[in-house]
Design an enzyme around this catalytic site. Structure first.
Site, PDB file in Angstrom:
ATOM      1  N   ALA A 105     -22.327  36.801  26.250  1.00 12.96           N
ATOM      2  CA  ALA A 105     -21.825  36.224  24.992  1.00 12.96           C
ATOM      3  C   ALA A 105     -22.977  35.809  24.087  1.00 12.96           C
ATOM      4  O   ALA A 105     -22.938  34.771  23.437  1.00 12.96           O
ATOM      5  CB  ALA A 105     -20.903  35.033  25.265  1.00 12.96           C
ATOM      6  N   GLY A 106     -24.009  36.656  24.037  1.00  7.59           N
ATOM      7  CA  GLY A 106     -25.220  36.302  23.311  1.00  7.59           C
ATOM      8  C   GLY A 106     -25.485  37.109  22.063  1.00  7.59           C
ATOM      9  O   GLY A 106     -26.571  37.014  21.485  1.00  7.59           O
ATOM     10  N   GLY A 107     -24.537  37.947  21.625  1.00  4.96           N
ATOM     11  CA  GLY A 107     -24.776  38.748  20.432  1.00  4.96           C
ATOM     12  C   GLY A 107     -25.663  39.945  20.675  1.00  4.96           C
ATOM     13  O   GLY A 107     -26.208  40.516  19.728  1.00  4.96           O
ATOM     14  N   MET A 108     -25.812  40.369  21.953  1.00  7.21           N
ATOM     15  CA  MET A 108     -26.654  41.515  22.288  1.00  7.21           C
ATOM     16  C   MET A 108     -25.853  42.645  22.924  1.00  7.21           C
ATOM     17  O   MET A 108     -26.415  43.549  23.536  1.00  7.21           O
ATOM     18  CB  MET A 108     -27.805  41.078  23.200  1.00  7.21           C
ATOM     19  CG  MET A 108     -28.722  40.060  22.543  1.00  7.21           C
ATOM     20  SD  MET A 108     -30.203  39.711  23.516  1.00  7.21           S
ATOM     21  CE  MET A 108     -31.135  41.229  23.275  1.00  7.21           C
ATOM     22  N   ALA A 109     -24.530  42.584  22.785  1.00  5.57           N
ATOM     23  CA  ALA A 109     -23.626  43.655  23.231  1.00  5.57           C
ATOM     24  C   ALA A 109     -23.635  43.856  24.737  1.00  5.57           C
ATOM     25  O   ALA A 109     -23.477  44.970  25.215  1.00  5.57           O
ATOM     26  CB  ALA A 109     -23.934  44.969  22.504  1.00  5.57           C
ATOM     27  N   LYS A 168     -28.785  45.403  22.681  1.00  2.00           N
ATOM     28  CA  LYS A 168     -29.103  45.829  21.314  1.00  2.00           C
ATOM     29  C   LYS A 168     -29.468  44.629  20.470  1.00  2.00           C
ATOM     30  O   LYS A 168     -29.120  43.477  20.773  1.00  2.00           O
ATOM     31  CB  LYS A 168     -27.934  46.587  20.687  1.00  2.00           C
ATOM     32  CG  LYS A 168     -26.626  45.802  20.539  1.00  2.00           C
ATOM     33  CD  LYS A 168     -26.546  44.877  19.340  1.00  2.00           C
ATOM     34  CE  LYS A 168     -25.242  44.116  19.256  1.00  2.00           C
ATOM     35  NZ  LYS A 168     -25.233  43.008  18.289  1.00  2.00           N
ATOM     36  N   GLY A 211     -21.322  42.890  26.966  1.00  2.00           N
ATOM     37  CA  GLY A 211     -20.020  43.377  27.391  1.00  2.00           C
ATOM     38  C   GLY A 211     -19.802  44.821  26.991  1.00  2.00           C
ATOM     39  O   GLY A 211     -19.257  45.624  27.772  1.00  2.00           O
ATOM     40  N   SER A 212     -20.219  45.171  25.781  1.00  2.00           N
ATOM     41  CA  SER A 212     -20.105  46.555  25.322  1.00  2.00           C
ATOM     42  C   SER A 212     -20.958  47.481  26.183  1.00  2.00           C
ATOM     43  O   SER A 212     -20.548  48.606  26.506  1.00  2.00           O
ATOM     44  CB  SER A 212     -20.536  46.659  23.858  1.00  2.00           C
ATOM     45  OG  SER A 212     -19.672  45.905  23.022  1.00  2.00           O
ATOM     46  N   ALA A 213     -22.141  47.015  26.546  1.00  2.60           N
ATOM     47  CA  ALA A 213     -23.001  47.805  27.420  1.00  2.60           C
ATOM     48  C   ALA A 213     -22.308  48.089  28.746  1.00  2.60           C
ATOM     49  O   ALA A 213     -22.345  49.217  29.267  1.00  2.60           O
ATOM     50  CB  ALA A 213     -24.321  47.071  27.652  1.00  2.60           C
ATOM     51  N   ASP A 219     -19.086  48.012  19.180  1.00  6.81           N
ATOM     52  CA  ASP A 219     -20.466  48.186  19.630  1.00  6.81           C
ATOM     53  C   ASP A 219     -20.597  49.146  20.806  1.00  6.81           C
ATOM     54  O   ASP A 219     -21.713  49.530  21.173  1.00  6.81           O
ATOM     55  CB  ASP A 219     -21.062  46.835  20.050  1.00  6.81           C
ATOM     56  CG  ASP A 219     -21.330  45.909  18.880  1.00  6.81           C
ATOM     57  OD1 ASP A 219     -21.288  46.380  17.728  1.00  6.81           O
ATOM     58  OD2 ASP A 219     -21.587  44.717  19.121  1.00  6.81           O
TER      59      ASP A 219
END
Length: 297
Positions: free
Chosen positions: A97-101, A10, A103-105, A137
């Site tokens: 850990a890049g601000g693109m979710a 995202k 882990g949430s994905a 997220d």
């Protein structure tokens, strides 16, 4: 038998952040846009819960019960009175850990895959409730497309998108801890009045119209000053992409990935090439949005 789920990254095209709440979280007005960079999560029956990972930066992914994919499996199994016996393999392509979710994905992907593997019959509302328990997220990773998230970001309202948007994502060396970025936000805003977060009407209209120029004018990220404070070198990356012709540039979520909105595919390629030549990032990825949410392959 195995089940594979593809789940998108995202970008936050608007991230308005309120002051810290008593519970430590922040109220948000978070406009999510799913983009066509994907992890694939495959679950197979096993004697016990086990996590493996492959792909770029896989060594940075935790393989224990702190992994959101493991937590999703445990939460779903607990609700249905079964043991979380599965081998969960994550094929990473979303920056770690890049601000693109990313882990949430993986959490959303594992939840949907385990639901199918174990035939739990969970409703969509039940899956979304588990997602919200896992993290702010995670619900959007399940839903995809575009949505406005309020509360911690987990309370979603779909947002209409009238066209395709072209993006370049510059992957930085190393990651940024989301809690650390929020702590820096709190430090930078200490003693000031932080406005209540609200969705931008101009931004929502730009998405609805599929208008790249209008979206470029409306992009915002309230965490960007904090991310830049912790990682000043990101300013050079943002400048390199803007100089190369990006319509707009911003830090993606809590960073350190930076996002560049391009006018079309050719412009996106030009921006990606310039970013790689600039030496200010480790990789540059081209993608389009919106993208579907977690989907069984």
């Amino acid at each position: 038998m195995s089940v594979t789920v593809r789940v998108p990254a995202k970008v936050n095209v608007q991230l308005a952040v309120g002051a810290a709440r008593p519970d430590g979280f922040h109220d948000l007005a978070n406009v999510f846009l799913a983009v066509g960079l994907y992890d694939e999560v495959t679950v197979t029956p096993a004697d016990e819960l086990r996590i493996t990972c492959s792909g770029p930066d896989a060594a940075q992914v935790p393989l224990d019960a702190t992994n959101l994919a493991a937590r999703a499996a445990i939460a779903l199994a607990g609700r249905h009175g079964i043991e979380p016996r599965a081998h969960i393999h994550i094929a990473k392509d979303i920056p770690v850990a890049g601000g693109m979710a990313g882990g949430s994905a993986d959490g959303a992907g594992a939840l949907l895959a385990c639901d199918a593997l174990w035939s739990t019959g969970a409703t969509r509302d039940e899956l979304l409730a588990i997602c919200a328990e896992l993290g702010s997220d995670v619900p959007f990773s399940l839903v995809g497309g575009a949505a406005l998230g309020v509360g911690r970001g987990e309370q979603l309202t779909p947002v209409e998108v009238g066209g395709t948007f072209h993006w370049v994502f510059a992957v930085a060396d190393g990651g940024l801890s989301t809690p650390a970025v929020y702590r820096e936000f709190d430090r930078l805003t200490a003693g000031t009045r932080v406005p209540e977060p609200a969705a931008s009407g101009a931004l929502l209209n730009a998405l609805r119209a599929g208008d790249t120029a209008a979206l470029a004018d409306a992009l915002s990220n309230g965490l960007q000053p904090a991310a830049l404070s912790l990682r000043p070198s990101l300013a050079d990356t943002l400048a390199a992409g803007t100089t190369a012709g990006a319509a707009a540039a911003l830090v993606s979520g809590s960073g350190p990935t930076t996002a560049f909105l391009a006018e079309d595919e050719a412009s996106a390629r030009k921006v990606a090439d310039a970013l790689m030549a600039s030496g200010t990032c480790r990789n540059a990825r081209i993608a389009t949005s919106p993208a579907p949410g977690a989907t069984i392959c």
